[in-house]
Design a protein around this motif. Structure first.
Motif, mmCIF file in Angstrom:
data_model
loop_
_atom_site.group_PDB
_atom_site.id
_atom_site.type_symbol
_atom_site.label_atom_id
_atom_site.label_comp_id
_atom_site.label_asym_id
_atom_site.label_seq_id
_atom_site.Cartn_x
_atom_site.Cartn_y
_atom_site.Cartn_z
ATOM 1 N N UNK A 1 15.505 -8.679 -70.461
ATOM 2 C CA UNK A 1 14.559 -8.029 -69.561
ATOM 3 C C UNK A 1 13.831 -9.051 -68.701
ATOM 4 N N UNK A 2 13.366 -10.143 -69.313
ATOM 5 C CA UNK A 2 12.661 -11.171 -68.544
ATOM 6 C C UNK A 2 13.591 -11.859 -67.552
ATOM 7 N N UNK A 3 14.861 -12.031 -67.908
ATOM 8 C CA UNK A 3 15.826 -12.637 -67.000
ATOM 9 C C UNK A 3 15.949 -11.813 -65.726
ATOM 10 N N UNK A 4 16.052 -10.488 -65.879
ATOM 11 C CA UNK A 4 16.201 -9.624 -64.714
ATOM 12 C C UNK A 4 14.892 -9.528 -63.940
ATOM 13 N N UNK A 5 13.774 -9.420 -64.647
ATOM 14 C CA UNK A 5 12.499 -9.145 -63.982
ATOM 15 C C UNK A 5 11.897 -10.387 -63.328
ATOM 16 N N UNK A 6 11.998 -11.541 -63.992
ATOM 17 C CA UNK A 6 11.279 -12.714 -63.496
ATOM 18 C C UNK A 6 12.148 -13.654 -62.663
ATOM 19 N N UNK B 1 17.194 -4.411 -69.747
ATOM 20 C CA UNK B 1 18.022 -5.180 -70.683
ATOM 21 C C UNK B 1 19.377 -4.518 -70.881
ATOM 22 N N UNK B 2 19.427 -3.198 -70.897
ATOM 23 C CA UNK B 2 20.703 -2.495 -71.054
ATOM 24 C C UNK B 2 21.604 -2.716 -69.833
ATOM 25 N N UNK B 3 21.024 -2.674 -68.632
ATOM 26 C CA UNK B 3 21.814 -2.910 -67.432
ATOM 27 C C UNK B 3 22.294 -4.355 -67.374
ATOM 28 N N UNK B 4 21.453 -5.295 -67.817
ATOM 29 C CA UNK B 4 21.854 -6.691 -67.829
ATOM 30 C C UNK B 4 22.934 -6.925 -68.881
ATOM 31 N N UNK B 5 22.813 -6.286 -70.029
ATOM 32 C CA UNK B 5 23.815 -6.419 -71.087
ATOM 33 C C UNK B 5 25.158 -5.855 -70.633
ATOM 34 N N UNK C 1 19.686 0.565 -55.818
ATOM 35 C CA UNK C 1 18.842 1.217 -56.820
ATOM 36 C C UNK C 1 18.625 0.297 -58.025
ATOM 37 N N UNK C 2 17.430 0.277 -58.526
ATOM 38 C CA UNK C 2 17.078 -0.546 -59.681
ATOM 39 C C UNK C 2 16.674 0.369 -60.827
ATOM 40 N N UNK C 3 17.057 0.014 -62.042
ATOM 41 C CA UNK C 3 16.646 0.834 -63.186
ATOM 42 C C UNK C 3 15.172 0.622 -63.507
ATOM 43 N N UNK C 4 14.635 1.521 -64.288
ATOM 44 C CA UNK C 4 13.267 1.354 -64.763
ATOM 45 C C UNK C 4 13.201 0.147 -65.688
ATOM 46 N N UNK C 5 12.007 -0.370 -65.916
ATOM 47 C CA UNK C 5 11.857 -1.622 -66.669
ATOM 48 C C UNK C 5 12.403 -1.513 -68.083
ATOM 49 N N UNK C 6 12.337 -0.330 -68.694
ATOM 50 C CA UNK C 6 12.795 -0.204 -70.073
ATOM 51 C C UNK C 6 14.309 -0.143 -70.181
ATOM 52 N N UNK C 7 15.018 -0.012 -69.069
ATOM 53 C CA UNK C 7 16.479 -0.055 -69.079
ATOM 54 C C UNK C 7 17.029 -1.370 -68.538
ATOM 55 N N UNK D 1 14.960 -7.885 -81.000
ATOM 56 C CA UNK D 1 13.877 -7.763 -80.031
ATOM 57 C C UNK D 1 13.835 -8.956 -79.079
ATOM 58 N N UNK D 2 14.134 -10.147 -79.587
ATOM 59 C CA UNK D 2 14.184 -11.335 -78.731
ATOM 60 C C UNK D 2 15.297 -11.199 -77.697
ATOM 61 N N UNK D 3 16.459 -10.711 -78.099
ATOM 62 C CA UNK D 3 17.569 -10.545 -77.151
ATOM 63 C C UNK D 3 17.186 -9.548 -76.066
ATOM 64 N N UNK D 4 16.608 -8.423 -76.453
ATOM 65 C CA UNK D 4 16.177 -7.423 -75.471
ATOM 66 C C UNK D 4 15.117 -8.008 -74.543
ATOM 67 N N UNK D 5 14.162 -8.726 -75.106
ATOM 68 C CA UNK D 5 13.105 -9.338 -74.296
ATOM 69 C C UNK D 5 13.637 -10.381 -73.330
ATOM 70 N N UNK D 6 14.553 -11.228 -73.786
ATOM 71 C CA UNK D 6 15.099 -12.256 -72.898
ATOM 72 C C UNK D 6 15.927 -11.648 -71.772
#
Length: 177
Positions: A155-160, A83-87, A75-81, A148-153
């Protein structure tokens, strides 16, 4: 609650002095034609955009294969979560999944109070005349942009690049996916 408050205000009418009571008619501006015309144009722009998104994204709206309860899927979280799952992978579970997010939510709730009370003290300590206005504050603005940069990085790490693994001091290498 708000609806009841609005209904009471509508029932009893305006209370006290109104701003336009003392204003001459030549200084006022009519509300109907000038303040109304942008809204139909904005509504049409939204409808056209949604229509174009529906046409372009139509393959995404097609039905996929039926769910198979026997299949082993991750199972994968939604895109808005993301960064939280990666953290949560970066430290002890209690700290990264419960305490830090709870502290962030409490911090966001009390941010205006902290900015109003601690801000002038920090300004005096830095030798400033006053604490800057909210949209011109270098310190809090930098903190917001860094968050915001930390959250964005994350998220991009997990997604891309989910296959990218970095060595981590706490629990060994941490991968994006």
């Amino acid at each position: 609650m708000l609806a009841a408050y609005a209904l009471v205000c509508l029932l009893f009418g305006p209370i006290g002095r109104q701003v336009t009571d003392d204003m001459p008619e030549s200084k006022t501006h009519p509300s109907f034609p000038d303040h109304f015309w942008p809204y139909p144009i904005l509504a049409m722009a939204v409808l056209v955009t949604l229509g174009l998104l529906a046409v372009v994204g139509q393959p995404l709206l097609q039905l996929g294969q039926a769910a198979d309860p026997r299949a082993a899927i991750i199972p994968r979280p939604e895109w808005y979560f993301l960064s939280l799952f990666q953290f949560a992978k970066l430290g002890p579970a209690l700290l990264t999944s419960i305490l830090v997010p709870a502290a962030l939510v409490i911090g966001l709730i009390f941010w205006p109070l902290l900015d109003a009370s601690l801000g002038p003290r920090v300004a005096r300590r830095l030798g400033w005349l006053s604490w800057p206005a909210p949209k011109r504050n270098v310190i809090t603005g930098t903190m917001w942009i860094a968050g915001l940069w930390i959250i964005g990085l994350l998220t991009l790490w997990v997604a891309l690049v989910p296959q990218l693994c970095i060595p981590w001091f706490f629990n060994g290498p941490v991968c994006g996916g």
